[in-house]
Design an enzyme around this catalytic site. Structure first.
Site, PDB file in Angstrom:
ATOM      1  N   PRO A  32       0.909  -1.287   0.105  1.00 52.74           N
ATOM      2  CA  PRO A  32       0.118  -0.280   0.017  1.00 52.74           C
ATOM      3  C   PRO A  32       0.756   1.278  -0.068  1.00 52.74           C
ATOM      4  O   PRO A  32       1.872   1.488   0.711  1.00 52.74           O
ATOM      5  CB  PRO A  32      -0.577  -0.002   1.277  1.00 52.74           C
ATOM      6  CG  PRO A  32       0.003  -0.949   2.162  1.00 52.74           C
ATOM      7  CD  PRO A  32       1.233  -1.914   1.359  1.00 52.74           C
ATOM      8  N   VAL A  34       0.074   5.352   0.120  1.00 50.77           N
ATOM      9  CA  VAL A  34      -1.070   6.646   0.116  1.00 50.77           C
ATOM     10  C   VAL A  34      -0.685   7.360  -1.140  1.00 50.77           C
ATOM     11  O   VAL A  34       0.685   7.433  -1.641  1.00 50.77           O
ATOM     12  CB  VAL A  34      -0.690   7.415   1.317  1.00 50.77           C
ATOM     13  CG1 VAL A  34      -1.302   8.930   1.357  1.00 50.77           C
ATOM     14  CG2 VAL A  34      -1.424   6.647   2.676  1.00 50.77           C
ATOM     15  N   GLN A  86      -6.688  -1.507   1.858  1.00 48.26           N
ATOM     16  CA  GLN A  86      -6.091  -1.479   3.159  1.00 48.26           C
ATOM     17  C   GLN A  86      -7.048  -0.408   3.949  1.00 48.26           C
ATOM     18  O   GLN A  86      -7.189   0.618   3.250  1.00 48.26           O
ATOM     19  CB  GLN A  86      -4.527  -1.034   3.119  1.00 48.26           C
ATOM     20  CG  GLN A  86      -3.907  -1.057   4.574  1.00 48.26           C
ATOM     21  CD  GLN A  86      -2.707  -0.515   4.829  1.00 48.26           C
ATOM     22  OE1 GLN A  86      -2.455   0.665   4.490  1.00 48.26           O
ATOM     23  NE2 GLN A  86      -1.653  -1.217   5.203  1.00 48.26           N
ATOM     24  N   CYS A 115       1.115   2.734  10.107  1.00 48.13           N
ATOM     25  CA  CYS A 115       1.639   4.058   9.597  1.00 48.13           C
ATOM     26  C   CYS A 115       1.882   4.858  10.633  1.00 48.13           C
ATOM     27  O   CYS A 115       1.165   5.031  11.685  1.00 48.13           O
ATOM     28  CB  CYS A 115       0.173   4.608   8.968  1.00 48.13           C
ATOM     29  SG  CYS A 115       0.169   6.377   8.404  1.00 48.13           S
ATOM     30  N   HIS A 184       6.513  -5.360   8.150  1.00 45.95           N
ATOM     31  CA  HIS A 184       7.510  -4.087   7.957  1.00 45.95           C
ATOM     32  C   HIS A 184       8.878  -4.141   9.043  1.00 45.95           C
ATOM     33  O   HIS A 184       8.387  -3.934   9.970  1.00 45.95           O
ATOM     34  CB  HIS A 184       6.636  -3.141   7.674  1.00 45.95           C
ATOM     35  CG  HIS A 184       7.956  -1.815   7.280  1.00 45.95           C
ATOM     36  ND1 HIS A 184       7.469  -0.819   7.184  1.00 45.95           N
ATOM     37  CD2 HIS A 184       9.262  -1.740   6.792  1.00 45.95           C
ATOM     38  CE1 HIS A 184       8.537   0.167   6.959  1.00 45.95           C
ATOM     39  NE2 HIS A 184       9.484  -0.437   6.690  1.00 45.95           N
ATOM     40  N   GLY A 216       9.964  -4.737   3.624  1.00 48.54           N
ATOM     41  CA  GLY A 216      11.168  -3.740   3.760  1.00 48.54           C
ATOM     42  C   GLY A 216      12.302  -4.167   2.783  1.00 48.54           C
ATOM     43  O   GLY A 216      12.742  -4.998   2.456  1.00 48.54           O
ATOM     44  N   ASP A 217      12.884  -2.825   2.005  1.00 45.76           N
ATOM     45  CA  ASP A 217      14.038  -2.930   1.348  1.00 45.76           C
ATOM     46  C   ASP A 217      14.118  -4.033  -0.026  1.00 45.76           C
ATOM     47  O   ASP A 217      15.011  -4.496  -0.297  1.00 45.76           O
ATOM     48  CB  ASP A 217      15.161  -3.288   2.154  1.00 45.76           C
ATOM     49  CG  ASP A 217      15.475  -2.314   3.192  1.00 45.76           C
ATOM     50  OD1 ASP A 217      14.693  -1.155   2.868  1.00 45.76           O
ATOM     51  OD2 ASP A 217      16.251  -2.424   4.132  1.00 45.76           O
ATOM     52  N   VAL A 239       7.412  -2.013  -1.800  1.00 50.12           N
ATOM     53  CA  VAL A 239       6.805  -0.478  -2.108  1.00 50.12           C
ATOM     54  C   VAL A 239       7.911   0.674  -2.749  1.00 50.12           C
ATOM     55  O   VAL A 239       7.506   0.840  -3.880  1.00 50.12           O
ATOM     56  CB  VAL A 239       6.384  -0.193  -0.593  1.00 50.12           C
ATOM     57  CG1 VAL A 239       5.607   1.047  -0.738  1.00 50.12           C
ATOM     58  CG2 VAL A 239       5.421  -1.101  -0.090  1.00 50.12           C
TER      59      VAL A 239
END
Ligand SMILES: Cc1cc2nc3c(=O)[nH]c(=O)nc-3n(C[C@H](O)[C@H](O)[C@H](O)COP(=O)(O)O)c2cc1C
Length: 340
Positions: A32, A34, A86, A115, A184, A216-217, A239
């Site tokens: 996700p 934003v 989400q 978040c 994450h 992550g990464d 992401v």
């Protein structure tokens, strides 16, 4: 809401996770974002081997009360699947109303428990939920009690400074019936420049029996395989990596010209504000363009200027087979000065 076909059971995230296990590979997930993971971008990454795609976080409170919020926050179509929407939520009532409205249009629902943005956490949304395991468990339980297998529910968490808290959190949420968990590998205060903690993700994987997705990464297909192997997780979520390179899971090392053309098509056909289109191109092209040319692109003030900029600066020189995702070279018109 438009007419949407019944969901295909083979697009259920749990079905996909099982299928990928049989194929002995991780599930590839676009996470996700934003602003960014709207319908045109979701459609784009599906063209490049992404198994499951998330919507940006949608605030349940606004969505369930306000028709304008519904129209601006969520656009979909029959090809927008497998899709997880989400939700940012801090109570059972809003979540149940949200699920009731949205579940016919999606393949799963994810609760954002990560978040870190203050606007959200001070409302008890996102990372604020990391210190509310009972509330998260109650929300998950309420959905599973009402819908059972008809609704797949996920929680996306960050890790706690004290990993014992993370362990106790995921155990509670698993006992409440969550279908899978995304982790994450950063705390709510860790900057994204600090490497993700894959040992912590591995620990969560060892703690629960529901599938775990590592986040992550992940910046390349190789990263995806390495992360899955190290953590033993069923899937990997990218992401920032997929924002810059939507072709990541197809194995390309940067946004291909085909993906750029395809993004033009999707964003103009489905509609996206000009600044957002420009931002997407900025993410895809920043790593590839000389600074001056990049600046010219960012100076464009509207869609026509941006189209002219593409026309003025690029010609297509296709190599190999036609089709999206094939090797396509970009050739600059200013080749002489740019030495490319
Ligand atoms: C532009 C942007 C928007 C994001 N929006 C969301 C969001 O809506 N919900 C969420 O859970 N995380 C959001 N995140 C966090 C990412 O989903 C992800 O957890 C984080 O970027 C780490 O993954 P990465 O290292 O692959 O980027 C966002 C991150 C970025 C860069």
């Amino acid at each position: 809401m438009p007419h949407i076909e019944p969901r295909n059971p083979e697009h259920n995230p749990l079905y996909i996770i099982k299928k990928c296990q049989q194929e002995k590979r991780p599930v590839f997930i676009a996470g996700p974002m934003v602003r960014y993971s709207k319908l045109p971008f979701r459609s784009l990454v599906r063209e490049y081997n992404t198994d499951i795609v998330y919507s940006p976080m949608i605030l349940a409170r606004e969505f369930v009360r306000n028709e304008t919020a519904r129209l601006s926050d969520f656009t979909t179509n029959n090809f927008d699947t497998p899709l997880i929407v989400q939700v940012g939520v801090n109570n059972v009532t809003d979540l149940l109303r949200f699920v009731e409205m949205i579940h016919p249009y999606v393949d799963g629902i994810g609760i954002n428990c990560g978040c870190p943005i203050k606007e959200q956490t001070r409302e008890g949304i996102g990372a604020a939920l990391m210190s509310e395991p009972d509330l998260v468990a109650n929300m998950v339980h309420a959905v599973k009690e009402k819908y059972g297998d008809k609704v797949t529910i996920e929680t996306k968490i960050r890790i706690h400074k004290d990993l014992n808290e993370t362990i106790s959190f995921v155990k509670k949420v698993e006992a409440a019936g969550v279908d899978f968990i995304t982790v994450h590998g950063r705390t709510r205060t860790t900057r994204s420049s600090i490497p993700a903690n894959f040992d912590a993700i591995k620990l969560v994987k060892e703690t629960v029996s529901v599938p775990v997705i590592a986040n992550g990464d992940c910046f390349s297909l190789k990263d995806a395989y390495d992360i899955a192997e190290y953590t033993n997780c069923e899937g990997v979520m990218a992401v920032r990596g997929i924002l810059a390179n939507p072709t990541l899971f197809a194995g390309f090392d940067k946004a291909t010209w085909g993906s750029i053309e395809k993004f033009w098509e999707y964003s103009t056909a489905y509609g996206l504000p000009f600044r957002l289109i420009q931002h997407h191109f900025s993410c895809m092209l920043d790593p590839q363009l000389p600074k001056a040319l990049y600046k010219d692109m960012m100076d464009c003030k509207n869609l026509i200027e941006l189209l002219d900029w593409f026309d003025d600066n690029f010609i297509l020189k296709r190599s190999g087979e036609e089709g999206f995702g094939t090797a396509v070279e970009i050739q600059y018109r200013q080749q002489r000065t740019l030495h490319i």
